[in-house]
Design a protein around this motif. Sequence first.
Motif: not given
Length: 389
Positions: A3-18, A70-73, A252-260
């Motif tokens: 949680p203290n590290k800033k990740y790159r965009f693609d990593t955030d797409l997969a995991h941000f907020g979780e 989803l809002e956080k992402k 929940w569905l849109f959170t799934q979609g946001s990863r891809t």
Amino acid sequence: MDPNKKYRFDTDLAHFGEDQKHQGAVIPPIYQNSLFVFDTMESLLDNMYNNPGGPPHHYSRVSNPTLELLEKKVAHFEGGEACKVFAAGMTAVTMAIMSQVKSGDHVVTVDGIYGPAKVLLTSYLARFGVECTIVDGRDTQAIIDACKPNTKLIYLESPTSITFRLQDVPAVAQFARSRGIVTIIDSTYNTPIHMKPLDMGVDIVVHSLTKYYGGHSNATGGAIISSKKIIDNIIMNEVLMMGALLGPFQSWLFTQGSRTIKIRLKEHEKNANTIARWLEQQPQVKVVHHLGLESFAQREVFQSTMKGSSGLFSFETHSQDKAEVMEFCNRLKLFGRGISWGGFESLVVAQHVQPMDYAEPSWFIRLFIGMEDVEDLKEDISAALKAFK
Ligand SMILES: Cc1ncc(COP(=O)(O)O)c(C=O)c1O
């Protein structure tokens, strides 16, 4: 994630907020609750009156943990401080606009915006004393000239629906800021992968999540992204009074979609570029309105404001015979005749519209290029084009 590290965009797409542990579940669970109870009455009252948007959450008309993820992402991907998700894209459009105007205000918008947004601005809000002027959005000076002392809002959509015309978003935003006018943009076509309007000085971004965020044509949803101050204000007013938030399952569905979303958007863009380039060579076709084409009329604005195009474009044919246009659409086997877009499947819709600079209405045939093989799609279109004599 650390949680203290800033990740790159693609990593955030997969995991941000979780960052919460849910018994090791890879996919966070759905909080299918209408209400949440508190340990003490004092803490419930404090939450209701001082922090209704949560967390913690007290009532799902206002907020819910599954929506919050989803809002956080979506806020993070867009580069905004906060986000609120709604039952449909049009709900987000309506809430965003209603949050900014009152009786006696004037709004400027551009020719070709999504139909129901135009109806809201030009006729529905007129009932409440809000006046609207529509200008050709390709001309920044026309937007500037349309502003009056009581102009409160400039509403943008770049590209416009059906006609695919762009606005010089940073230039308009800069002007609006200098005059204290709020800007809202519908950035559904772009997604944060291809445009970050908040970084360009726009105040509020709205999305129909139904499209690329969802990606599978299985839910409707919308989002407003802005500063925490503006979103808090929307929560305390429009949301408290009207609710109309996204349901937990849809969130929940849109959170799934946001990863891809990124890989899907790139595939749609690649396929659409191939089809659009081929289509503009076909003798029946007069013009293809696709941002990704070298021949696109506003190529410079496209290149300076966006990182890419996407799977959606329209074209006009030499023939304006309605029966032939219908026959073309009806002959298509791989394109579903339907509105909306952004899913895995190709779609077609024909609309008879008259842009401000046209002397008469014209048939715009809009294609959404899905995930099918482009050679199969070309063969399908090629066979259907025989409908034009
Ligand atoms: C550009 C654009 N904005 C907003 C909307 C409205 O979104 P929804 O259908 O999720 O209400 C649409 C729907 O087609 C759209 O194309």
